[in-house]
Design a protein around this motif. Structure first.
Motif, PDB file in Angstrom:
ATOM      1  N   GLN A 101       0.747  -1.293   0.029  1.00  0.00           N
ATOM      2  CA  GLN A 101      -0.044  -0.010   0.028  1.00  0.00           C
ATOM      3  C   GLN A 101       0.950   1.314  -0.103  1.00  0.00           C
ATOM      4  OE1 GLN A 101      -3.599  -0.558   0.455  1.00  0.00           O
ATOM      5  NE2 GLN A 101      -2.929  -2.856   0.207  1.00  0.00           N
ATOM      6  N   LYS A 102       0.636   2.223  -0.916  1.00  0.00           N
ATOM      7  CA  LYS A 102       1.253   3.498  -1.034  1.00  0.00           C
ATOM      8  C   LYS A 102       0.518   4.495  -0.095  1.00  0.00           C
ATOM      9  CE  LYS A 102       3.614   6.500  -4.371  1.00  0.00           C
ATOM     10  NZ  LYS A 102       3.867   6.787  -5.809  1.00  0.00           N
ATOM     11  N   ALA A 103       1.365   4.861   0.858  1.00  0.00           N
ATOM     12  CA  ALA A 103       0.521   5.923   1.781  1.00  0.00           C
ATOM     13  C   ALA A 103       1.268   7.235   1.880  1.00  0.00           C
ATOM     14  CB  ALA A 103       0.346   5.344   3.153  1.00  0.00           C
ATOM     15  N   LEU A 104       0.607   8.301   2.046  1.00  0.00           N
ATOM     16  CA  LEU A 104       1.266   9.633   2.408  1.00  0.00           C
ATOM     17  C   LEU A 104       1.380   9.783   4.046  1.00  0.00           C
ATOM     18  CD1 LEU A 104       2.279  12.346   1.152  1.00  0.00           C
ATOM     19  CD2 LEU A 104      -0.114  13.031   1.545  1.00  0.00           C
ATOM     20  N   PHE A 105       2.645  10.265   4.174  1.00  0.00           N
ATOM     21  CA  PHE A 105       2.895  10.317   5.655  1.00  0.00           C
ATOM     22  C   PHE A 105       3.188  11.847   5.815  1.00  0.00           C
ATOM     23  CE2 PHE A 105       3.433   5.866   5.630  1.00  0.00           C
ATOM     24  CZ  PHE A 105       3.450   5.485   6.691  1.00  0.00           C
ATOM     25  N   SER A 106       2.411  12.429   6.703  1.00  0.00           N
ATOM     26  CA  SER A 106       2.640  13.878   7.147  1.00  0.00           C
ATOM     27  C   SER A 106       3.056  13.954   8.416  1.00  0.00           C
ATOM     28  CB  SER A 106       1.166  14.647   6.603  1.00  0.00           C
ATOM     29  OG  SER A 106       0.902  14.210   5.420  1.00  0.00           O
ATOM     30  N   PHE A 107       4.152  14.879   8.754  1.00  0.00           N
ATOM     31  CA  PHE A 107       4.550  15.119  10.267  1.00  0.00           C
ATOM     32  C   PHE A 107       5.395  16.418  10.147  1.00  0.00           C
ATOM     33  CE2 PHE A 107       6.749  12.303   7.841  1.00  0.00           C
ATOM     34  CZ  PHE A 107       8.172  12.721   7.567  1.00  0.00           C
ATOM     35  N   ASP A 108       5.459  17.011  11.037  1.00  0.00           N
ATOM     36  CA  ASP A 108       6.077  18.265  11.089  1.00  0.00           C
ATOM     37  C   ASP A 108       5.439  19.184   9.756  1.00  0.00           C
ATOM     38  OD1 ASP A 108       7.088  17.704  13.399  1.00  0.00           O
ATOM     39  OD2 ASP A 108       9.001  16.830  12.389  1.00  0.00           O
ATOM     40  N   ASP A 109       6.478  19.695   9.090  1.00  0.00           N
ATOM     41  CA  ASP A 109       6.194  20.296   7.678  1.00  0.00           C
ATOM     42  C   ASP A 109       6.290  19.535   6.766  1.00  0.00           C
ATOM     43  OD1 ASP A 109       8.940  20.509   8.141  1.00  0.00           O
ATOM     44  OD2 ASP A 109       9.116  22.488   7.545  1.00  0.00           O
ATOM     45  N   LYS A 110       6.594  18.160   6.860  1.00  0.00           N
ATOM     46  CA  LYS A 110       7.177  17.340   5.610  1.00  0.00           C
ATOM     47  C   LYS A 110       5.885  16.240   5.360  1.00  0.00           C
ATOM     48  CE  LYS A 110      11.127  15.690   5.967  1.00  0.00           C
ATOM     49  NZ  LYS A 110      12.263  14.784   6.701  1.00  0.00           N
ATOM     50  N   SER A 111       5.810  16.034   3.935  1.00  0.00           N
ATOM     51  CA  SER A 111       4.917  15.063   3.419  1.00  0.00           C
ATOM     52  C   SER A 111       5.722  14.029   2.456  1.00  0.00           C
ATOM     53  CB  SER A 111       3.634  15.631   2.901  1.00  0.00           C
ATOM     54  OG  SER A 111       2.910  16.181   3.890  1.00  0.00           O
ATOM     55  N   LEU A 112       5.736  12.705   2.955  1.00  0.00           N
ATOM     56  CA  LEU A 112       6.692  11.749   1.923  1.00  0.00           C
ATOM     57  C   LEU A 112       5.547  10.561   1.770  1.00  0.00           C
ATOM     58  CD1 LEU A 112      10.116  12.101   3.916  1.00  0.00           C
ATOM     59  CD2 LEU A 112       9.372  13.231   1.543  1.00  0.00           C
ATOM     60  N   TYR A 113       5.859   9.977   0.845  1.00  0.00           N
ATOM     61  CA  TYR A 113       5.130   8.712   0.521  1.00  0.00           C
ATOM     62  C   TYR A 113       6.090   7.641   0.642  1.00  0.00           C
ATOM     63  CZ  TYR A 113       1.424  10.690  -2.360  1.00  0.00           C
ATOM     64  OH  TYR A 113       0.165  11.541  -2.832  1.00  0.00           O
ATOM     65  N   ALA A 114       5.542   6.559   1.271  1.00  0.00           N
ATOM     66  CA  ALA A 114       6.041   5.264   1.809  1.00  0.00           C
ATOM     67  C   ALA A 114       5.242   4.131   1.536  1.00  0.00           C
ATOM     68  CB  ALA A 114       6.583   5.395   3.122  1.00  0.00           C
ATOM     69  N   ASN A 162      15.934   9.015  18.597  1.00  0.00           N
ATOM     70  CA  ASN A 162      14.709   7.892  19.104  1.00  0.00           C
ATOM     71  C   ASN A 162      13.271   8.626  18.498  1.00  0.00           C
ATOM     72  OD1 ASN A 162      12.973   6.411  20.374  1.00  0.00           O
ATOM     73  ND2 ASN A 162      13.412   6.999  22.310  1.00  0.00           N
ATOM     74  N   VAL A 163      12.953   7.889  17.476  1.00  0.00           N
ATOM     75  CA  VAL A 163      11.530   8.259  16.995  1.00  0.00           C
ATOM     76  C   VAL A 163      10.337   7.724  17.499  1.00  0.00           C
ATOM     77  CG1 VAL A 163      12.853   8.754  14.726  1.00  0.00           C
ATOM     78  CG2 VAL A 163      11.691   6.610  15.247  1.00  0.00           C
ATOM     79  N   ILE A 164      10.492   6.747  18.596  1.00  0.00           N
ATOM     80  CA  ILE A 164       9.293   6.129  19.035  1.00  0.00           C
ATOM     81  C   ILE A 164       8.540   7.281  19.848  1.00  0.00           C
ATOM     82  CG2 ILE A 164       8.595   4.613  21.094  1.00  0.00           C
ATOM     83  CD1 ILE A 164      10.110   3.075  18.804  1.00  0.00           C
ATOM     84  N   GLY A 165       7.266   7.036  19.596  1.00  0.00           N
ATOM     85  CA  GLY A 165       6.302   7.990  19.997  1.00  0.00           C
ATOM     86  C   GLY A 165       5.941   9.245  19.225  1.00  0.00           C
ATOM     87  N   ARG A 166       6.703   9.328  18.110  1.00  0.00           N
ATOM     88  CA  ARG A 166       6.388  10.371  17.021  1.00  0.00           C
ATOM     89  C   ARG A 166       5.106   9.989  16.571  1.00  0.00           C
ATOM     90  NH1 ARG A 166      10.310  13.973  15.089  1.00  0.00           N
ATOM     91  NH2 ARG A 166       8.492  14.701  13.957  1.00  0.00           N
ATOM     92  N   THR A 167       4.377  11.285  16.152  1.00  0.00           N
ATOM     93  CA  THR A 167       2.873  11.090  15.455  1.00  0.00           C
ATOM     94  C   THR A 167       3.089  11.442  14.078  1.00  0.00           C
ATOM     95  OG1 THR A 167       1.779  11.484  17.777  1.00  0.00           O
ATOM     96  CG2 THR A 167       0.479  11.922  15.695  1.00  0.00           C
ATOM     97  N   VAL A 168       2.451  10.477  13.177  1.00  0.00           N
ATOM     98  CA  VAL A 168       2.569  10.845  11.978  1.00  0.00           C
ATOM     99  C   VAL A 168       1.039  10.506  11.320  1.00  0.00           C
ATOM    100  CG1 VAL A 168       4.898   9.940  11.407  1.00  0.00           C
ATOM    101  CG2 VAL A 168       3.072   8.383  11.219  1.00  0.00           C
ATOM    102  N   ARG A 169       0.632  11.446  10.506  1.00  0.00           N
ATOM    103  CA  ARG A 169      -0.760  11.443   9.848  1.00  0.00           C
ATOM    104  C   ARG A 169      -0.571  10.675   8.559  1.00  0.00           C
ATOM    105  NH1 ARG A 169      -5.065  13.610  11.515  1.00  0.00           N
ATOM    106  NH2 ARG A 169      -7.107  13.915  10.176  1.00  0.00           N
TER     107      ARG A 169
END
Length: 608
Positions: A101-114, A162-169
């Motif tokens: 599944q190709k999804a758009l991840f948004s966090f801070d001021d960035k948006s990237l596909y993964a 350490n990125v554990i706990g980071r929230t992404v949309r």
């Protein structure tokens, strides 16, 4: 031994041009073979990273379509839990979405596909997926959890430790919490992803898909070490039919060791073919290339034998034994092969970036690996002995009296052997050249094949998220740009396979008929945009509503449902309905067959 070594180096210095040509020819042969063997090694070592590989299986399904038995990996969604609860010997099961599944991840001021997959938490117990941050026990502790790989974490968050706990949309719809970071996956593994999220979340988006006649994810199974694969397969055979009487599908275990190399099935059974055919073919080609290089070496050595005749005569007069001369000449061949191997390593290192791009892999020579050193020394030894044995025996057989008197040496069998080797060398080369031409012509045939649509100036762009809702506005802007002639939507790639269903009904269809029918959701102007030809009936109206129940079918589908005109025929569809309900669809047009799924195959029935 030291004397022989000095003599070998002296001989190399004395005949620089001849030896350079010989070494370079052998080096190119070894380099070509080494590149192929690196590819073969990568292929045969697929999935070996997983510790439980001998107990891991994928559930495969044999299902009849149009009277033929097909094997597929998609399974009913409730099956994983049912298998673990009801069949002894199954230690763990896990569902994994069948397509990335190709999804758009948004966090801070960035948006990237993964690209990633939805999976059950048991996947971390079954597959070897070591955590760099977090742990398997807490990976899917909540529904909105996401686990990412190291490379993905670096792409998203840079050098953050350490990125554990980071929230992404994700897809601008739901917030997910990063609960784990996995060490980067090896390239030669079947299960590939940049992120994993709970399969339960995916189910919540489509609760209607939880029935036993709806196929979706892959189901992976871990057997107890003492469990019998045969006994479990016996219990699996009618498992789906016992849950849903309308389903005649038969399930069976497909071991991890066969996933990559032996994935070919015919009539519900493994044929023994698959990727292994390419592995075997290229392995044979690699050894043939080495053989040609060795033959070339032998021919040059025998051809240059006259220059060394006096040396052999003098050494024999001084008391050199035949076995010592043989040892010297074989030693020279081994030394030249060793130098050729060193040059070959340089050629391989220079070629690897382009080779990896061609083969879509990430291979490296890894000279620190014992297996690679042993393999290289084995090739050196084999090539040295094969290439140097006959020249050594031939040179050491010269009669000193005849040589020192300047008499012309009788070539004897050497001429015939050399001629035979040349003929063999050229015969093999000609076969290779002819094979290359045939393969090239096959590829040209596929490139020039009538696809059933106009591929010239046709551009395909992935649509993400809710863009379909504002498609009319996008289409209007594109058309007004003056650069675009036409625009349309389809819910899959134009040549993509899959998205099939065998539950469609029509007048005259018998209950025994299981025909796999592809279905495609399109916008109006799709046929005009792609250049597909309506051969009967009409296209969709420009202002047709999505729910007007009109459909267009291809020629193959028209032949399936009627021997006469298919226009006006009714096809009943189960798609999008719950509780076994069907929707009546009316055929308004028939489009010419087009190629999809398999470039070498024939088009199957399609409903638009």
């Amino acid at each position: 031994m030291f004397t022989n070594l000095k003599a070998a180096f002296r001989s190399l210095r004395k005949n620089k041009t001849y030896n350079t040509l010989n070494i370079l020819g052998l080096a190119i042969g070894i380099a070509c073979a080494a590149l192929i063997f690196l590819w073969v090694e990568d292929e045969v070592n697929y999935n070996t990273v997983h510790i439980k590989k001998n107990n891991l299986y994928r559930l495969n399904i044999n299902k009849k379509f149009d009277g033929r038995l097909f094997t597929m990996g998609s399974t009913p969604r409730p099956m994983a839990a049912a298998l673990k609860n009801e069949i002894p010997g199954i230690a763990n099961t896990a569902r994994v979405s069948d397509e990335p599944q190709k999804a758009l991840f948004s966090f801070d001021d960035k948006s990237l596909y993964a690209t990633g997959r939805y999976a059950d938490p048991e996947i971390f117990k079954m597959f070897t997926l070591p955590f760099e941050q977090g742990s398997a026990s807490n990976a899917f502790a909540q529904l909105h959890s996401v686990v990412i790989t190291e490379a993905t974490a670096k792409k998203f968050f840079g050098e953050e430790k350490n990125v554990i706990g980071r929230t992404v949309r994700i897809d601008n719809q739901q917030d997910f919490v990063v609960t784990g970071v996995l060490k980067d996956l090896l390239e030669n593994t079947t299960l590939k992803f940049e992120w994993l999220a709970p399969y339960e979340f995916d189910i919540q988006q489509d609760q209607a898909a939880l029935s036993w006649d709806s196929y979706g994810p892959y189901t992976y199974i871990e057997l107890d070490p003492n469990a019998s694969e045969t006994i479990v397969n016996q219990q699996l055979k009618n498992f789906i039919h016992n849950k849903e009487a309308s389903q005649q599908s038969e399930a069976f275990l497909f071991p991890m060791s066969d996933w990559h190399l032996y994935s070919e099935f015919e009539g519900g059974k493994q044929t023994g073919g698959g990727r292994i055919k390419q592995v075997r073919m290229l392995t044979i080609i690699a050894w043939i290339i080495l053989l040609i290089a060795c033959i070339n070496f032998m021919n040059l050595a025998i051809a240059g034998s006259q220059k060394r005749a006096k040396e052999v005569g003098v050494r024999k007069v001084l008391g050199a034994e035949k076995k010592r001369l043989v040892a010297q000449f074989i030693g020279e061949a081994l030394l030249m092969t060793l130098l050729a191997a060193a040059v070959a390593i340089i050629i391989v290192m220079i070629s690897l970036p382009g080779y990896n791009l061609l083969m879509q892999k990430n291979l490296s020579i890894q000279l620190n690996e014992p297996i690679h050193i042993i393999a290289l020394l084995t090739i050196v030894l084999i090539c040295g002995l094969v290439a140097g044995s006959y020249p050594a025996l031939y040179l050491s057989s010269f009669r000193p009296v005849a040589v020192l008197k300047g008499l012309k040496l009788k070539a004897g069998s050497a001429v015939w052997i050399r001629k035979g080797l040349v003929v063999l060398q050229f015969a093999v080369s000609v076969v290779f050249i002819i094979s290359t031409i045939i393969v090239y012509q096959q590829l040209q045939h596929i490139k020039d094949r009538d696809l059933g649509f106009n591929k010239e100036n046709l551009v395909q762009v992935d649509m993400q998220h809710s863009i379909a809702g504002i498609f009319p506005l996008i289409k209007q802007d594109l058309l007004q740009s003056g650069l675009i002639e036409n625009v349309a939507m389809i819910d899959r790639t134009i040549m993509g396979g899959g998205n099939t269903d065998s539950r469609f009904r029509w007048e005259g269809k018998t209950p025994e008929q299981e025909i796999s029918i592809a279905h495609r959701g399109i916008s109006n102007d799709y046929f005009a945009t792609t250049g597909m030809k309506i051969i009967e009936g009409r296209d969709f109206d420009a202002n047709a509503a999505a729910g007007n129940n009109a459909i267009v079918i291809n020629q193959s589908m028209a032949k399936v449902i009627s021997k006469e005109s298919a226009i006006g025929k009714i096809i009943e569809s189960p798609r999008g309905n719950e509780d076994g309900k069907y929707t009546s669809l009316t055929v308004i047009g028939v489009v010419k067959d087009y190629i999809y799924g398999d470039m070498y195959g024939k088009p199957g029935p399609v409903i638009f």
